[in-house]
Scaffold this active site. Structure first.
Site, PDB file in Angstrom:
ATOM      1  N   ARG A   1       0.790  -1.211   0.131  1.00 43.92           N
ATOM      2  CA  ARG A   1       0.097   0.104   0.052  1.00 43.92           C
ATOM      3  C   ARG A   1       0.859   1.205   0.058  1.00 43.92           C
ATOM      4  NH1 ARG A   1      -3.059  -3.417   3.384  1.00 43.92           N
ATOM      5  NH2 ARG A   1      -5.161  -4.013   2.314  1.00 43.92           N
TER       6      ARG A   1
ATOM      7  N   LYS B   1       2.851  10.794 -12.150  1.00 46.46           N
ATOM      8  CA  LYS B   1       1.836  10.178 -12.783  1.00 46.46           C
ATOM      9  C   LYS B   1       2.256   8.635 -12.863  1.00 46.46           C
ATOM     10  CE  LYS B   1      -0.846  13.097 -15.621  1.00 46.46           C
ATOM     11  NZ  LYS B   1      -1.365  13.528 -17.049  1.00 46.46           N
TER      12      LYS B   1
ATOM     13  N   GLU C   1       8.043  16.621 -26.261  1.00 45.04           N
ATOM     14  CA  GLU C   1       7.612  17.324 -24.967  1.00 45.04           C
ATOM     15  C   GLU C   1       8.187  18.707 -24.759  1.00 45.04           C
ATOM     16  OE1 GLU C   1       5.062  16.252 -23.455  1.00 45.04           O
ATOM     17  OE2 GLU C   1       4.951  13.966 -23.676  1.00 45.04           O
TER      18      GLU C   1
ATOM     19  N   LYS D   1       6.775  22.254 -15.583  1.00 42.60           N
ATOM     20  CA  LYS D   1       6.284  21.428 -15.160  1.00 42.60           C
ATOM     21  C   LYS D   1       5.922  21.400 -13.622  1.00 42.60           C
ATOM     22  CE  LYS D   1       4.676  16.651 -15.654  1.00 42.60           C
ATOM     23  NZ  LYS D   1       4.784  15.259 -16.223  1.00 42.60           N
TER      24      LYS D   1
ATOM     25  N   GLU E   1      -4.555  16.798 -11.599  1.00 39.54           N
ATOM     26  CA  GLU E   1      -5.179  17.086 -12.998  1.00 39.54           C
ATOM     27  C   GLU E   1      -6.755  17.444 -13.031  1.00 39.54           C
ATOM     28  OE1 GLU E   1      -5.014  14.659 -16.961  1.00 39.54           O
ATOM     29  OE2 GLU E   1      -3.027  14.824 -16.148  1.00 39.54           O
TER      30      GLU E   1
ATOM     31  N   ARG F   1      -3.587  21.135 -14.876  1.00 40.50           N
ATOM     32  CA  ARG F   1      -2.473  20.134 -15.262  1.00 40.50           C
ATOM     33  C   ARG F   1      -3.038  19.448 -16.778  1.00 40.50           C
ATOM     34  NH1 ARG F   1       0.673  15.264 -11.744  1.00 40.50           N
ATOM     35  NH2 ARG F   1       1.698  14.821 -13.379  1.00 40.50           N
TER      36      ARG F   1
ATOM     37  N   ASN G   1      -1.079  18.134 -21.681  1.00 41.21           N
ATOM     38  CA  ASN G   1      -1.310  17.057 -22.556  1.00 41.21           C
ATOM     39  C   ASN G   1      -1.505  17.450 -24.093  1.00 41.21           C
ATOM     40  OD1 ASN G   1      -0.970  14.801 -20.716  1.00 41.21           O
ATOM     41  ND2 ASN G   1      -2.962  15.568 -19.974  1.00 41.21           N
TER      42      ASN G   1
ATOM     43  N   HIS H   1      -1.818  15.023 -26.899  1.00 39.99           N
ATOM     44  CA  HIS H   1      -1.849  13.655 -26.283  1.00 39.99           C
ATOM     45  C   HIS H   1      -3.035  12.887 -26.650  1.00 39.99           C
ATOM     46  CE1 HIS H   1       1.781  15.233 -24.332  1.00 39.99           C
ATOM     47  NE2 HIS H   1       2.074  13.916 -23.368  1.00 39.99           N
TER      48      HIS H   1
ATOM     49  N   HIS I   1      -1.982   9.589 -28.128  1.00 37.77           N
ATOM     50  CA  HIS I   1      -2.331   8.350 -27.581  1.00 37.77           C
ATOM     51  C   HIS I   1      -3.070   7.400 -28.530  1.00 37.77           C
ATOM     52  CE1 HIS I   1      -1.563  10.049 -23.103  1.00 37.77           C
ATOM     53  NE2 HIS I   1      -0.694   9.692 -23.857  1.00 37.77           N
TER      54      HIS I   1
ATOM     55  N   HIS J   1       6.646   7.457 -28.096  1.00 36.15           N
ATOM     56  CA  HIS J   1       5.472   8.520 -27.384  1.00 36.15           C
ATOM     57  C   HIS J   1       5.715   9.709 -27.751  1.00 36.15           C
ATOM     58  CE1 HIS J   1       2.920  10.176 -24.632  1.00 36.15           C
ATOM     59  NE2 HIS J   1       3.854  11.038 -24.052  1.00 36.15           N
TER      60      HIS J   1
END
Length: 444
Positions: free
Chosen positions: A201, A223, A265, A307, A317, A321, A325, A328, A332, A345
């Site tokens: 955990r 992330k 990026e 960032k 986000e 935030r 992207n 993206h 994606h 990517h």
């Protein structure tokens, strides 16, 4: 576009200023669903000038942070810059500089127990695993280090591979005081972070990114996660590291294609919020591609500053935030439909950025100059500016329908609006224009 600066003029301009400030000028509008606007940043030097601390010549590192809490380093440290991610009691430093893997204290200060698990891959392990193990144990016999070496590639960012990390942790009887160390690119960082979030955990973890993509983006902000056959990064958690250690010397072993992927990026930050940085990139792209160490250090530093500021304001986000992207949602879809690992990517994000900018132009939100400059800089970086032939309008729509930015069935996009350095995150746009962009880039 201005001519590229020469390495000598670049080094001179870098050394001409003492610091760069982060100034936040953010406004939020509730006029449309999920609408967030980020105006251009201020407090940045004029076009063609770099206002940054010397990256190699000074003894004490520059600390750029939204946090007032300093991170102290030894006077002889090779750390050139420390960027703090300000998240209250979960704040952490990003160390940037050459040769940092040869500084044991940087890693050891963030290891709180006696057991460490290094997660890396088959490409990086032969290059840096021994060096990292040595740094973790140097002068400290109480630290024991285990390692797990995963296959390399986006296609392995899945539950089956993730289980190998848990297998190793359980077989070696690691406890809650252990520390996981992610040694590699974005895939390793995402999987190691997710494993750290879930094992017992939650255990501590450290990011040591070895690709430009990971240094400027994925290692910062917490992330973590894995892919699902139906969508990229659909399973994961927000989980912050203890620190990010960016040894810029590791870029010396990075493949050309991976270097270009990371630049996608970097360009993003200039488009969405840092116009002066975008213009610096236009002037210095050839220098970056030539791997000039000072140019690369500055690009990494500036990207991390951007960032860190956004993450400090919107960790989970909720709106702001999401603007990180840009491109993206389209990108994606390309990665998912083309097959994970077929396109890097950054390559997919570059093509997706061109599509997002095209849509912004069709909506009348930006002028044609910004569209042209985006195309020019991505081509200069040797990145694709269109999706692969396998992509169709239906494939885009199918994948975008399950994008993480969909809310109540509404697809929200990050689009440029206004002068360079401004963007919006919104679901308030003409759907017909989205269809026009998709048809313009797809054969069917």
């Amino acid at each position: 576009m201005a001519a590229a600066s020469s390495p000598s003029s670049l080094h001179s301009s870098l050394r001409s200023c003492s610091k760069i400030s982060i100034t936040s000028h953010l406004s939020f509008s509730g006029s449309s669903p999920g609408f967030v606007k980020i105006p251009s940043r201020s407090g940045i030097c004029s076009v063609g000038r770099i206002c940054a601390a010397p990256l190699r010549s000074q003894a004490n590192p520059v600390k750029v942070s939204a946090s007032a809490a300093p991170v102290m380093d030894k006077p002889d440290s090779r750390v050139s810059t420390v960027v703090d991610v300000d998240l209250g009691n979960r704040s952490y430093p990003i160390y940037i500089g050459p040769g940092l893997l040869d500084e044991p204290d940087l890693l050891q200060r963030h290891v709180h127990g006696k057991r460490v698990l290094v997660v890396t891959n088959t490409t990086i392990a032969p290059l840096y695993l021994d060096k990292v193990t040595s740094a973790l144990t140097h002068g400290n016999e109480n630290i024991s280090v285990e390692s797990v070496i995963l296959p390399d590639g986006e296609q392995y960012k899945n539950m089956e591979t993730l289980m190998k990390v848990f297998d190793k942790a359980i077989e070696t009887r690691l406890d809650r005081k252990c520390t996981f160390v992610a040694l590699g690119g974005g895939v390793i960082g995402d999987m190691c972070g997710f494993a750290a979030a879930a094992f017992l955990r939650g255990v501590n973890f450290i990011q040591i990114p070895t690709t430009l993509m990971a240094m400027v983006d994925s290692s910062v902000g917490g992330k973590t996660g894995i892919n699902h056959p139906l969508g990229k990064n659909m399973i994961g958690a927000f989980y912050q590291p203890q620190c990010v250690l960016v040894d810029t010397d590791t870029l010396n072993t990075l493949r050309e294609r991976e270097l270009a992927s990371g630049i996608a990026e970097v360009v993003k930050y200039g488009l969405i919020r840092d116009a002066a940085f975008f213009e610096w990139l236009e002037n210095n792209m050839h220098t970056l591609l030539a791997r000039d160490p000072i140019a690369l250090s500055y690009a990494i530093k500036r990207s991390c500053e951007n960032k860190a500021e956004v993450v400090s304001l919107d960790e989970k986000e909720s709106g702001l935030r999401a603007t990180l992207n840009l491109g993206h949602t389209f990108g994606h879809a390309i990665e998912t439909q083309a097959g994970y690992g077929q396109w890097l990517h950054g390559e997919a994000v570059a093509a997706g950025t061109v599509m997002a900018v095209d849509m912004s132009f069709r909506l009348g939100w930006i002028d044609e100059t910004i569209k042209k400059r985006t195309l020019d800089i991505l081509q200069l970086a040797k990145l694709p500016i269109a999706p692969p032939d396998v992509m169709t309008v239906d494939k885009f729509k199918k994948t975008m329908a399950v994008d993480k930015k969909v809310a109540d069935g509404l697809l929200r996009l990050i689009l440029l609006k206004g002068p360079l350095g401004n963007c919006v995150f919104t679901g308030d746009y003409d759907r017909n224009v989205l269809d026009e962009t998709l048809r313009a880039f797809c054969k069917s």
